[in-house]
Design a protein around this motif. Structure first.
Motif, PDB file in Angstrom:
ATOM      1  N   GLY A   1       0.815  -1.211   0.000  1.00 51.59           N
ATOM      2  CA  GLY A   1       0.000   0.000   0.000  1.00 51.59           C
ATOM      3  C   GLY A   1       0.847   1.260   0.000  1.00 51.59           C
ATOM      4  N   GLU A   2       1.923   1.246   0.775  1.00 54.38           N
ATOM      5  CA  GLU A   2       2.833   2.397   0.746  1.00 54.38           C
ATOM      6  C   GLU A   2       3.395   2.608  -0.651  1.00 54.38           C
ATOM      7  N   TRP A   3       3.762   1.507  -1.257  1.00 59.71           N
ATOM      8  CA  TRP A   3       4.337   1.594  -2.599  1.00 59.71           C
ATOM      9  C   TRP A   3       3.315   2.179  -3.584  1.00 59.71           C
ATOM     10  N   TYR A   4       2.082   1.692  -3.514  1.00 55.62           N
ATOM     11  CA  TYR A   4       1.059   2.159  -4.454  1.00 55.62           C
ATOM     12  C   TYR A   4       0.837   3.660  -4.350  1.00 55.62           C
ATOM     13  N   ARG A   5       1.022   4.191  -3.158  1.00 58.94           N
ATOM     14  CA  ARG A   5       0.743   5.613  -2.951  1.00 58.94           C
ATOM     15  C   ARG A   5       1.894   6.503  -3.407  1.00 58.94           C
ATOM     16  N   GLU A   6       3.039   5.928  -3.684  1.00 60.90           N
ATOM     17  CA  GLU A   6       4.143   6.758  -4.162  1.00 60.90           C
ATOM     18  C   GLU A   6       3.797   7.328  -5.534  1.00 60.90           C
ATOM     19  N   PRO A   7       4.105   8.606  -5.740  1.00 57.46           N
ATOM     20  CA  PRO A   7       3.730   9.217  -7.034  1.00 57.46           C
ATOM     21  C   PRO A   7       4.457   8.588  -8.214  1.00 57.46           C
ATOM     22  N   THR A   8       5.576   7.937  -7.966  1.00 59.62           N
ATOM     23  CA  THR A   8       6.325   7.324  -9.060  1.00 59.62           C
ATOM     24  C   THR A   8       5.854   5.909  -9.367  1.00 59.62           C
ATOM     25  N   PHE A   9       4.838   5.432  -8.625  1.00 59.41           N
ATOM     26  CA  PHE A   9       4.397   4.054  -8.823  1.00 59.41           C
ATOM     27  C   PHE A   9       3.845   3.855 -10.233  1.00 59.41           C
ATOM     28  N   ARG A  10       4.348   2.843 -10.916  1.00 63.73           N
ATOM     29  CA  ARG A  10       3.906   2.544 -12.279  1.00 63.73           C
ATOM     30  C   ARG A  10       3.760   1.054 -12.483  1.00 63.73           C
ATOM     31  N   GLY A  11       3.394   0.338 -11.444  1.00 59.60           N
ATOM     32  CA  GLY A  11       3.195  -1.098 -11.562  1.00 59.60           C
ATOM     33  C   GLY A  11       4.460  -1.869 -11.246  1.00 59.60           C
ATOM     34  N   CYS A  12       4.339  -3.188 -11.323  1.00 59.77           N
ATOM     35  CA  CYS A  12       5.467  -4.062 -11.018  1.00 59.77           C
ATOM     36  C   CYS A  12       6.480  -3.982 -12.152  1.00 59.77           C
ATOM     37  N   ALA A  13       7.698  -3.563 -11.805  1.00 58.95           N
ATOM     38  CA  ALA A  13       8.726  -3.398 -12.832  1.00 58.95           C
ATOM     39  C   ALA A  13       9.024  -4.721 -13.531  1.00 58.95           C
ATOM     40  N   MET A  14       8.922  -5.818 -12.821  1.00 61.48           N
ATOM     41  CA  MET A  14       9.219  -7.119 -13.423  1.00 61.48           C
ATOM     42  C   MET A  14       8.148  -7.487 -14.443  1.00 61.48           C
ATOM     43  N   VAL A  15       6.896  -7.283 -14.073  1.00 59.28           N
ATOM     44  CA  VAL A  15       5.813  -7.583 -15.007  1.00 59.28           C
ATOM     45  C   VAL A  15       5.905  -6.670 -16.228  1.00 59.28           C
ATOM     46  N   ASN A  16       6.168  -5.399 -16.000  1.00 58.44           N
ATOM     47  CA  ASN A  16       6.308  -4.476 -17.119  1.00 58.44           C
ATOM     48  C   ASN A  16       7.444  -4.902 -18.037  1.00 58.44           C
ATOM     49  N   ALA A  17       8.564  -5.267 -17.442  1.00 55.34           N
ATOM     50  CA  ALA A  17       9.719  -5.658 -18.252  1.00 55.34           C
ATOM     51  C   ALA A  17       9.399  -6.896 -19.077  1.00 55.34           C
ATOM     52  N   ALA A  18       8.767  -7.869 -18.459  1.00 52.97           N
ATOM     53  CA  ALA A  18       8.456  -9.097 -19.183  1.00 52.97           C
ATOM     54  C   ALA A  18       7.445  -8.843 -20.290  1.00 52.97           C
ATOM     55  N   ALA A  19       6.588  -7.840 -20.098  1.00 53.75           N
ATOM     56  CA  ALA A  19       5.610  -7.531 -21.142  1.00 53.75           C
ATOM     57  C   ALA A  19       6.289  -6.967 -22.374  1.00 53.75           C
ATOM     58  N   GLN A  20       7.426  -6.322 -22.188  1.00 50.44           N
ATOM     59  CA  GLN A  20       8.124  -5.725 -23.320  1.00 50.44           C
ATOM     60  C   GLN A  20       9.125  -6.698 -23.937  1.00 50.44           C
ATOM     61  N   HIS A  21       9.964  -7.297 -23.093  1.00 52.79           N
ATOM     62  CA  HIS A  21      11.014  -8.196 -23.592  1.00 52.79           C
ATOM     63  C   HIS A  21      10.658  -9.620 -23.208  1.00 52.79           C
ATOM     64  N   HIS A  22       9.733 -10.230 -23.947  1.00 55.25           N
ATOM     65  CA  HIS A  22       9.434 -11.621 -23.588  1.00 55.25           C
ATOM     66  C   HIS A  22      10.459 -12.534 -24.249  1.00 55.25           C
ATOM     67  N   ASP A  23      11.713 -12.148 -24.108  1.00 58.16           N
ATOM     68  CA  ASP A  23      12.806 -12.960 -24.620  1.00 58.16           C
ATOM     69  C   ASP A  23      13.708 -13.380 -23.465  1.00 58.16           C
ATOM     70  N   ASP A  24      14.832 -13.749 -23.828  1.00 58.78           N
ATOM     71  CA  ASP A  24      15.882 -14.421 -23.101  1.00 58.78           C
ATOM     72  C   ASP A  24      16.078 -14.089 -21.622  1.00 58.78           C
ATOM     73  N   PRO A  25      17.089 -13.285 -21.312  1.00 56.30           N
ATOM     74  CA  PRO A  25      17.544 -13.216 -19.919  1.00 56.30           C
ATOM     75  C   PRO A  25      16.593 -12.410 -19.041  1.00 56.30           C
ATOM     76  N   VAL A  26      15.868 -11.499 -19.625  1.00 53.88           N
ATOM     77  CA  VAL A  26      14.936 -10.712 -18.821  1.00 53.88           C
ATOM     78  C   VAL A  26      13.899 -11.621 -18.180  1.00 53.88           C
ATOM     79  N   ARG A  27      13.385 -12.562 -18.950  1.00 53.66           N
ATOM     80  CA  ARG A  27      12.399 -13.484 -18.392  1.00 53.66           C
ATOM     81  C   ARG A  27      12.969 -14.292 -17.232  1.00 53.66           C
ATOM     82  N   ALA A  28      14.235 -14.647 -17.326  1.00 54.37           N
ATOM     83  CA  ALA A  28      14.851 -15.393 -16.236  1.00 54.37           C
ATOM     84  C   ALA A  28      14.855 -14.562 -14.959  1.00 54.37           C
ATOM     85  N   ILE A  29      15.176 -13.289 -15.088  1.00 55.99           N
ATOM     86  CA  ILE A  29      15.205 -12.424 -13.906  1.00 55.99           C
ATOM     87  C   ILE A  29      13.806 -12.273 -13.321  1.00 55.99           C
ATOM     88  N   THR A  30      12.819 -12.029 -14.174  1.00 55.24           N
ATOM     89  CA  THR A  30      11.463 -11.839 -13.664  1.00 55.24           C
ATOM     90  C   THR A  30      10.927 -13.126 -13.047  1.00 55.24           C
TER      91      THR A  30
END
Lengths: 198, 198
Positions: free
Chosen positions: A99-128
């Motif tokens: 909840g604290e995180w959601y209230r931060e003005p810079t909140f833009r969703g889960c960075a891992m989910v966002n990253a995987a949505a863009q680069h559904h390739d190799d090493p990024v998926r491993a990290i997520t």
DNA sequence: AGTGGATGGTACCGATCGGTTCGATCAGCG
DNA sequence: CGCTGATCGAACCGATCGGTACCATCCACT
């Protein structure tokens, strides 16, 4: 000795500074939303330095994601341990932290989910994937300490609530008590699973 | 009269065909992962035709997302009505439908969430927000018919399970029974909310 | 047959992308 | 001091991006 042998300026320090400075920019605008030129300008770093440290833009992206995953995990683990020994309190602490995180003005969703949505390739998926695995371990541990019959399954259900709450908070604004509703749902699931069936 | 007045070949048909053909490609590779050139080649459509119908690539993206949102919503609504009058059966039908989706080899997560992760700008966000709103209406309706004290809050909790299950299925493979675990959690929340407190 | 709008194909535009290279500069160690 | 290596700044590269212009074609209605 702050400087390792055989070099003058500490490269590790430079590398860490680059990662730290690039993290919020890539998070806010998206991994593909900011080019190397602007990245270097904002970082106050020359192009050559960036490529010498990370080889490619993808290398920087992976380093940023890995650092962020580590940071989130440390943050969550600290919130859990600070909540005491009661598994229900620990679980509530997870969603309060969210909840604290959601209230931060810079909140833009889960960075891992966002990253995987863009680069559904190799090493990024491993990290997520590893990021979600670590999250699952945390939640399954709470489920196990609460005496759940199937801690793994309950952990996965709690993980769905965590990620689902993040998605809903991203798209429906932070105003509505998303984290609080998710916390109540999680506590209800935990209570139901801790109680013997029938 | 299949052809409107004053034109020879039906432009509406062409436009619909473009949207249908572009949808799976943009979903699989990402909105920014496929350029206009390749898009036209795969669609069997000239560049000029595409730009005459949609003005810009963003226009095509919006049309594709809107069409997909409509299709998903029709699919879910059909699954719910086919499940009969019992709210619990209706809710179970939602997650069974999700489970079918997760098992499709082309499954790559929620297209709306993916799109919003890439284009966190104006019109795309409006489409994704409306998509979640319609989802919320569906789930809140089930909650209301089940006699929940706060159907809106329960609907949001169920929405978190839907989106969270989709995220987990995306990153943890479809093999594990993600949809089944989400369905059990949803039914548990529904049962708990339908029962008067205390 | 002839007309006019819809289309396909292609060349082209400026901009930007990720990545490379080179020389000047600067900080620390001997 | 001189040496070594990290850094900067900027020019530069080929590729690709979204978008436009032009022309031949094709289809349907008269």
């Amino acid at each position: 000795m702050p400087v390792p042998k055989g070099s003058t300026i500490d490269p590790a320090r430079t590398r860490a500074a680059i990662v730290d400075a690039a993290t919020p920019l890539l998070y806010e605008r998206g991994l593909d939303g900011v080019g190397v030129a602007e990245l270097c300008a904002r970082l106050g770093v020359s192009r050559e330095t960036l490529y010498r440290h990370f080889g490619t833009k993808g290398g920087l992206v992976q380093a940023v994601l890995q650092a962020r995953s580590d940071r989130v995990h440390r943050w969550m683990a600290a919130a859990v341990t600070a909540a005491g020994a009661d598994p229900a309190d620990q679980l509530a602490a997870v969603f309060d932290a969210l909840g604290e995180w959601y209230r931060e003005p810079t909140f833009r969703g889960c960075a891992m989910v966002n990253a995987a949505a863009q680069h559904h390739d190799d090493p990024v998926r491993a990290i997520t994937a590893r990021h979600l695995d670590r999250y699952l371990d945390l939640l399954s541990g709470i489920a196990a300490r609460a005496g759940a019959a199937d801690p793994g399954a309950l952990g996965r259900q709690l993980l769905m609530l965590v990620e689902g709450a993040t998605v809903v908070a991203t798209h429906h604004g932070a105003a509505a008590g998303t984290a609080e509703q998710a916390r109540e749902a999680a506590l209800a699931l935990l209570a139901a699973a801790s109680r013997p069936p029938g």
